[in-house]
Structures are given as structure tokens and as C-alpha cells.
Design a protein around this motif. Sequence first.
Motif, PDB file in Angstrom:
ATOM      1  N   LEU A 197      83.741  63.000   3.617  1.00  0.00           N
ATOM      2  CA  LEU A 197      84.763  62.064   3.146  1.00  0.00           C
ATOM      3  C   LEU A 197      85.524  62.597   1.945  1.00  0.00           C
ATOM      4  N   CYS A 198      84.995  63.667   1.360  1.00  0.00           N
ATOM      5  CA  CYS A 198      85.588  64.238   0.142  1.00  0.00           C
ATOM      6  C   CYS A 198      85.727  63.162  -0.932  1.00  0.00           C
ATOM      7  N   GLU A 199      84.617  62.488  -1.212  1.00  0.00           N
ATOM      8  CA  GLU A 199      84.614  61.401  -2.183  1.00  0.00           C
ATOM      9  C   GLU A 199      83.435  61.544  -3.141  1.00  0.00           C
ATOM     10  N   VAL A 200      83.628  61.053  -4.338  1.00  0.00           N
ATOM     11  CA  VAL A 200      82.517  60.889  -5.267  1.00  0.00           C
ATOM     12  C   VAL A 200      82.202  59.400  -5.329  1.00  0.00           C
ATOM     13  N   MET A 201      81.008  59.048  -4.920  1.00  0.00           N
ATOM     14  CA  MET A 201      80.585  57.648  -4.973  1.00  0.00           C
ATOM     15  C   MET A 201      79.780  57.477  -6.255  1.00  0.00           C
ATOM     16  N   VAL A 202      80.407  56.944  -7.263  1.00  0.00           N
ATOM     17  CA  VAL A 202      79.810  56.913  -8.601  1.00  0.00           C
ATOM     18  C   VAL A 202      78.614  55.965  -8.627  1.00  0.00           C
ATOM     19  N   SER A 203      77.510  56.449  -9.152  1.00  0.00           N
ATOM     20  CA  SER A 203      76.278  55.669  -9.239  1.00  0.00           C
ATOM     21  C   SER A 203      76.348  54.688 -10.411  1.00  0.00           C
ATOM     22  N   GLN A 204      75.333  53.853 -10.498  1.00  0.00           N
ATOM     23  CA  GLN A 204      75.242  52.923 -11.629  1.00  0.00           C
ATOM     24  C   GLN A 204      75.161  53.701 -12.936  1.00  0.00           C
ATOM     25  N   ILE A 253      80.740  65.127 -29.015  1.00  0.00           N
ATOM     26  CA  ILE A 253      80.033  65.411 -27.768  1.00  0.00           C
ATOM     27  C   ILE A 253      78.525  65.241 -27.952  1.00  0.00           C
ATOM     28  N   THR A 254      78.012  65.624 -29.123  1.00  0.00           N
ATOM     29  CA  THR A 254      76.581  65.439 -29.407  1.00  0.00           C
ATOM     30  C   THR A 254      76.203  63.965 -29.364  1.00  0.00           C
ATOM     31  N   SER A 255      77.046  63.115 -29.946  1.00  0.00           N
ATOM     32  CA  SER A 255      76.791  61.669 -29.910  1.00  0.00           C
ATOM     33  C   SER A 255      76.798  61.152 -28.482  1.00  0.00           C
ATOM     34  N   LEU A 256      77.771  61.603 -27.689  1.00  0.00           N
ATOM     35  CA  LEU A 256      77.859  61.161 -26.293  1.00  0.00           C
ATOM     36  C   LEU A 256      76.602  61.579 -25.522  1.00  0.00           C
ATOM     37  N   ARG A 257      76.146  62.810 -25.725  1.00  0.00           N
ATOM     38  CA  ARG A 257      74.935  63.282 -25.053  1.00  0.00           C
ATOM     39  C   ARG A 257      73.726  62.406 -25.409  1.00  0.00           C
ATOM     40  N   LYS A 258      73.583  62.100 -26.693  1.00  0.00           N
ATOM     41  CA  LYS A 258      72.439  61.321 -27.163  1.00  0.00           C
ATOM     42  C   LYS A 258      72.426  59.932 -26.523  1.00  0.00           C
ATOM     43  N   TRP A 259      73.564  59.259 -26.544  1.00  0.00           N
ATOM     44  CA  TRP A 259      73.639  57.911 -25.975  1.00  0.00           C
ATOM     45  C   TRP A 259      73.413  57.932 -24.463  1.00  0.00           C
ATOM     46  N   CYS A 260      73.988  58.932 -23.784  1.00  0.00           N
ATOM     47  CA  CYS A 260      73.841  59.008 -22.322  1.00  0.00           C
ATOM     48  C   CYS A 260      72.413  59.354 -21.926  1.00  0.00           C
ATOM     49  N   ASN A 261      71.738  60.200 -22.714  1.00  0.00           N
ATOM     50  CA  ASN A 261      70.342  60.520 -22.412  1.00  0.00           C
ATOM     51  C   ASN A 261      69.463  59.276 -22.520  1.00  0.00           C
ATOM     52  N   LYS A 262      69.730  58.426 -23.512  1.00  0.00           N
ATOM     53  CA  LYS A 262      68.952  57.192 -23.654  1.00  0.00           C
ATOM     54  C   LYS A 262      69.127  56.294 -22.431  1.00  0.00           C
ATOM     55  N   ALA A 263      70.350  56.263 -21.882  1.00  0.00           N
ATOM     56  CA  ALA A 263      70.593  55.488 -20.665  1.00  0.00           C
ATOM     57  C   ALA A 263      69.907  56.125 -19.460  1.00  0.00           C
ATOM     58  N   TYR A 264      69.756  57.451 -19.512  1.00  0.00           N
ATOM     59  CA  TYR A 264      69.197  58.219 -18.401  1.00  0.00           C
ATOM     60  C   TYR A 264      67.675  58.103 -18.327  1.00  0.00           C
ATOM     61  N   GLN A 306      64.769  54.646 -16.574  1.00  0.00           N
ATOM     62  CA  GLN A 306      65.143  54.149 -15.255  1.00  0.00           C
ATOM     63  C   GLN A 306      65.436  55.278 -14.272  1.00  0.00           C
ATOM     64  N   TYR A 307      65.952  56.444 -14.777  1.00  0.00           N
ATOM     65  CA  TYR A 307      66.382  57.509 -13.875  1.00  0.00           C
ATOM     66  C   TYR A 307      65.577  58.799 -14.014  1.00  0.00           C
ATOM     67  N   ALA A 308      65.012  59.071 -15.176  1.00  0.00           N
ATOM     68  CA  ALA A 308      64.327  60.342 -15.401  1.00  0.00           C
ATOM     69  C   ALA A 308      63.294  60.190 -16.513  1.00  0.00           C
ATOM     70  N   TYR A 309      62.399  61.178 -16.613  1.00  0.00           N
ATOM     71  CA  TYR A 309      61.398  61.178 -17.674  1.00  0.00           C
ATOM     72  C   TYR A 309      62.054  61.435 -19.025  1.00  0.00           C
ATOM     73  N   HIS A 310      61.450  60.881 -20.081  1.00  0.00           N
ATOM     74  CA  HIS A 310      61.946  61.076 -21.438  1.00  0.00           C
ATOM     75  C   HIS A 310      61.983  62.566 -21.782  1.00  0.00           C
ATOM     76  N   GLY A 311      63.090  63.004 -22.308  1.00  0.00           N
ATOM     77  CA  GLY A 311      63.247  64.397 -22.682  1.00  0.00           C
ATOM     78  C   GLY A 311      64.061  65.213 -21.692  1.00  0.00           C
ATOM     79  N   GLU A 312      64.155  64.746 -20.454  1.00  0.00           N
ATOM     80  CA  GLU A 312      64.975  65.459 -19.477  1.00  0.00           C
ATOM     81  C   GLU A 312      66.456  65.268 -19.817  1.00  0.00           C
ATOM     82  N   GLN A 313      67.229  66.343 -19.787  1.00  0.00           N
ATOM     83  CA  GLN A 313      68.628  66.286 -20.201  1.00  0.00           C
ATOM     84  C   GLN A 313      69.541  65.941 -19.022  1.00  0.00           C
TER      85      GLN A 313
END
Length: 317
Positions: A31-38, A90-101, A104-111
Motif C-alpha cells: 500500500l506504500c503507507e505508514v500506519m502510525v502506531s499509538q 533533541i536530547t529532551s525529546l529523546r528523554k521524554w519519548c523513551n519514558k513513553a516507550y 508499555q512497549y519495551a524494557y527500561h533502558g532500551e532506546q
Amino acid sequence: MKKNHHDYSEPGLFWIAIESGDALGLFDKELCEVMVSQLGQEVCRIAQKRLPTRYPNLSIPYINIAPTALNIIVSVEKPFREGEHLGKVITSLRKWCNKAYWGQYAYHGEQLFGKGYRDQPLAEAHLGAWIDYIDKELQRFWMHARYPELNTTINTVSISGQDFMAVGSPFLLDIPYKEAVIASDAESTASFKQIFSRWAECAQNGGVLVSAATTNRERWVMTEGMKNEWNLVWVCQTDHAPRYIRHASPHVACKAGKLLILSRLHEAEDGIPSLPHESMVRLIESLAQAAPCEYSLTIGQDSGFVSVPPKQLITYE
């Protein structure tokens, strides 16, 4: 990938690309689409809402999730406060996104994101064209996935009614920032150095240099471009297939998507006459227009690289 020539302390527009693998969305090749996840939606919310709150001197006019990267355009409207800079954003964005990650989605510490990021300073006049270019990244990704040999085959490209034999990345024509490399061997060295600095700035900012490489100085610019892995479009006079030793500089540059070689095509059996210098200059300038070129692409089959080299590009001192 910090640009050494750019003053990051000044306000400006930046395209930020952060590698994310496939963690933020599912890419459907059919379909050549990106189906964005939660998770992808949460990352977009964090970027658009939290970044301007933490850094009130910037805004986020555009965000896009591609198959393997998060693309953000950051508008820095006022100079950063002391101790702050784009890297810290960018460092701030990474930190906040990792906390969301985590959890629910991955083990703590995984980037969630890969190391580093790519930043691209943008001119405000070209912002709409760059957004269109980023939006079409999905199509380019799909084309390379379906035709992995695309950059090393002989294709046909039609640009404004003119047909060209093409070897290399046709997607260099999509980039909105281009400069025509036209240099006489008779002009002064000081004049040449001044205009070369403008071409180098374009290339170092991710733009494209377009040239026929007919003079010594023009050939030198193209040689420097391949050495520095700049984006290049090389327009040849004849309809002869480009022939280079495999692993020579032009072959490597084409395969890497950094060079597009265009040769004018003609239906007549006796070939096509050379264009006068003035006509060639107009052709180069038309291809180097600020707006992306409108073109159609016909995929070829045969490799454009064999073991017979032509006259090589020379080094101009």
C-alpha cells in the motif's frame, strides 16, 4: 551532523531526522503507507506540545513519521538562552519519548531512537518545497525497496519535454535547493573562489550542484563534489551511454545516490548535435531552478557501468 559553516546561535529553520527503525509505525510495502502506531502518535504529541513549552523560542511547523525515521521541522524564532542549543532540544525529546516507550512497549533502558541525528538548515522561501520533499520520502523508500538496482541502471527521464538517458539517483531532481555550476577558465581566481564558496555552502546544506563539466574549473568542482559526497547532477552533451570502471568515483557516487548523470537523447540515427555554449548554460540553469523539477521516469534494465572508461574528470589547480 553539525554543519561547520552554519551559525546555530541564530534563529532559523531546521529539518531534523532521527532514526527510529520501525518502532513508530508499520510500513506496508504493497500500500506504500505508514500506519502510525499509538506510540507514534504519542511521539508526535510530545514533539508538538512539550518542546515549545520547554523551549519557548521555537515552534514545530511540521512533523512526519517515515518508515525508518522521525522527521521534524523546527523553527527557532529567537536565539537560545545561555547553555541551550539545538542538540539539547533533541536530547529532551529523546528523554521524554523513551519514558513513553518504556513499560508499555519495551524494557527500561532500551532506546527508541538510534544514535545521533541529521539536521538540515532550510531557507524559509523553500520551506513548502522541502515539506513536499519529505512527504514523498515514502515513495522514494518504496521505489528503492522495489528496484534496489535503480541507481546503477540506465533509465530514461523526461524533463520539460526533453528526454535524457539517466544513470544514478533520479530523486536528486526532487531536492528544491540547487545551484548551477557555470565557471569560465578565464575568470579571475578571486572571483572563482567567491562563487565556489556559494556552491560549497549549497552542497554542504544538502543541496544539489548541476553542471555540464565542460571547463577545467567545472570539472574540478565535480571532482571535489564526488570526493566530498555532495549531491551532483552532471549533464552530458551526447546520447552515449556513460561508461566507467566499476568502483571508480562516478560509479560509487551513482550507487550511493549522490550523482545523477544525464545524457541528452535524440531519435535520429546519426545522433544529436552538440548544443551551443549559451544553450547548454540555459539548460543547466533550467535544471537548477529553485523549485523541484517536474519529471517522469522510465525504469531501465541494463547496467550503465562497464569496463571501458572515458576521459576522466581532471584535477584543476
